[in-house]
Design an enzyme around this catalytic site. Structure first.
Site, PDB file in Angstrom:
ATOM      1  N   ASP A 392       0.820  -1.203   0.000  1.00 10.28           N
ATOM      2  CA  ASP A 392       0.000   0.000   0.000  1.00 10.28           C
ATOM      3  C   ASP A 392       0.861   1.263   0.000  1.00 10.28           C
ATOM      4  O   ASP A 392       0.626   2.197  -0.771  1.00 10.28           O
ATOM      5  CB  ASP A 392      -0.922  -0.021   1.219  1.00 10.28           C
ATOM      6  N   ASP A 445      -8.939  -2.113   2.235  1.00  8.99           N
ATOM      7  CA  ASP A 445      -8.777  -1.520   3.556  1.00  8.99           C
ATOM      8  C   ASP A 445      -9.764  -2.089   4.565  1.00  8.99           C
ATOM      9  O   ASP A 445      -9.633  -1.851   5.765  1.00  8.99           O
ATOM     10  CB  ASP A 445      -8.953   0.005   3.464  1.00  8.99           C
TER      11      ASP A 445
END
Length: 547
Positions: A392, A445
């Protein structure tokens, strides 16, 4: 019927696993449509240091209010008021020559001057308009982008006191048509501020946390009344299939290994780069189709599970279909409804209300995925979340140094996709924001931390731990705090996309590691479900020894 039912879970796991690989890897970001456009790359000087802000350009043609255009102010010149009531409504005129690179033969005094881009510096255009008495300058770009008007290195002493704004080519063409028809065109320029508290963020936070809570408890919630039903109402024929039903249920679970976690992150990175370089409207349509397939599967599983929880007999009536075999009528009806729902969303996905359908399909998909994909222990969770943590951060922040822009943000925005955007996001519209837009959170997420939180719930249940001395509650609190820190960073960074796992991984994986270390249970959690964790079974005693 038995053969069809036993093969269906396998196909279901494989299909959702494929969708999981593709969808999660493209959506590990929290983002917002930002009104702040500032950056640190363009030249600055004491007289050329305005922050970039989007500008609303309200227009009137012949006294009738027309289209409100979106523009971008220049690095130099006067700043615009934030409220329309404080901005003057002035007539608009084209400069002559149109490029505003030399003194205009048209009367500019007290007007908002329109000029086309090109042939000279932006500061030169502004100086010419200002010397003619113009109240503001609006530069029409030669394409649909909002180019950042900066000062050149030679502009050391700039004295421009009028606002300078750029609008896209289509906006200039609209104004030109009105002026060419002889109508009086008036403009009003202002740059409204975004509200300090974004209520859409609060709702999005509740959606993300609520999805994880429901997904963790979903199996227990939907199965609580099935057990009682088996004791009271199953026929002998159905009871004989109980073992096969149990086997099918077990086959629907996909245990993630450490090697599989690393492979997943590598494949997600490869697909992300592929999508970045070859993004187009047809490529986005492939993702939309995959999203609809996964959403239909998830929505069907959730609705059928809720119905059967309350009415087990509803699933007993079935019909025989060619190539499929015996199918429950209620399951078939729900499937038609889910397919219609997904098609309606796909057709109307650009409408103002399409966010609701996208969120419903996405939440159902994530709940279903978290029922099938499971982490066996903290060791695998550490590998997966640490890899996702690096993944990420790299694709949001570090990729800028290699590709000159954030690859993850570019893909999430749908750049070069013909106006299409990837659907693997939960979206909530900003109803109280003058700029509108959406706040978004990627499926990754929610799913990456959700795998760990679901494991904590199963562990607490298997080991009969209470609410406070277990791990599920503390991980849910940690996830909520991590998401809060993510949106706080989003606000402090003026809406620039954030790698949410940067905040969520420490607040979930860090919490369970530290808490289990304090309680002396880290080794048990680390090797949970393995031979090292399980205690050796006692050796059977020889009956002759007892004699």
């Amino acid at each position: 019927m038995a053969a069809a039912s036993s093969s269906w879970p396998k196909r279901r796991v494989l299909a959702n696993s494929l969708i999981l690989f593709i969808l999660i890897g493209l959506s590990c970001i929290v983002a917002a449509d930002d009104v702040k456009q500032d950056d640190d790359t363009s030249p600055k000087s004491p007289s050329c240091d305005n922050p970039y802000e989007l500008v609303k350009v309200k227009s009137w043609a012949g006294g009738a209010e027309g289209e409100t255009l979106t523009g971008l102010n220049a690095r130099f010149g006067a700043l615009l008021p934030s409220h329309a009531e404080k901005a003057p409504r002035l007539p608009a005129v084209f400069s002559n020559p149109l490029n505003s690179c030399s003194s205009s033969s048209s009367k500019l005094s007290g007007s908002i001057v329109l000029a086309i881009r090109g042939d000279c510096d932006f500061t030169k255009k502004a100086e010419v308009a200002q010397s003619g008495g113009a109240a503001a300058l609006v530069v029409i770009n030669d394409n649909e982008d909002l180019f950042k008007m900066v000062c050149s290195d030679n502009d050391t002493a700039i004295n421009i006191s009028i606002p300078v704004v750029m609008i896209p080519k289509s906006g200039g063409e609209t104004l030109n048509k009105s002026l060419a028809s002889g109508q009086k065109v008036e403009l009003l320029l202002y740059a409204p501020d975004r509200p300090v508290v974004d209520y859409a963020v609060i709702f999005l936070w509740l959606m993300a946390v609520g999805t994880l809570f429901c997904a963790s408890l979903w199996s227990d919630f939907t199965a609580s009344e099935k057990t009682d039903e088996r004791y009271n109402e199953l026929s002998p024929k159905e009871s004989s299939n109980a073992g096969s039903d149990k086997d099918d249920l077990e086959k629907e679970v996909l245990d993630i290994s450490a090697k599989g976690a690393i492979f997943f992150v590598i494949m997600a990175s490869a697909f992300l780069v592929l999508l970045y370089f070859f993004m187009s409207s047809w490529f986005i349509w492939v993702l939309i189709v995959l999203f609809c397939i996964g959403g239909v599967e998830g929505m069907h599983a959730c609705i059928v599970g809720l119905i059967l929880r309350k009415c087990r007999k509803c699933g007993l009536k079935a019909v025989n279909l060619p190539l499929i075999g015996e199918v429950s009528i209620i399951s078939l009806v729900v499937l038609f409804f889910c397919v219609a729902f997904a098609i309606f969303w796909a057709v109307t996905r650009k409408s103002s209300y399409s966010w609701f359908g996208q969120d419903v399909l996405g939440i159902c998909l994530m709940i279903t995925v978290l029922q099938m994909a499971r982490l066996p222990n903290i060791k695998v969770a550490t590998v997966l979340l640490c890899c996702a943590f690096v993944y990420d951060i790299f694709w949001v922040f570090i990729s800028k140094a290699i590709f000159n822009e954030s690859v993850m943000i570019a893909v999430a925005r749908g750049d070069n996709s013909g106006g299409e955007s990837i659907p693997m996001l939960l979206r909530v519209p900003r109803l109280f924001d003058p700029w509108g837009g959406y706040d978004m959170i990627g499926f990754g997420d929610i799913l990456f931390p959700g795998l760990l939180i679901s494991f904590a719930f199963r562990y607490d249940k298997a080991n009969k731990k209470g609410v406070l001395n277990g791990y599920f509650l503390w991980l849910m609190i940690g996830y909520g705090l991590g998401l809060f820190f993510t949106y706080l960073a989003l606000y402090l960074m003026d809406g620039h996309g954030q790698p949410a796992l940067l905040y969520l991984v420490p607040c979930t994986l860090g919490v369970i590691v530290i808490l289990s270390l304090v309680r002396g249970e880290l080794k048990q959690l680390w090797n949970y479900g393995t031979e090292e964790e399980s205690s050796p079974s006692p050796t059977p005693r020889d009956p002759s020894e007892e004699a």
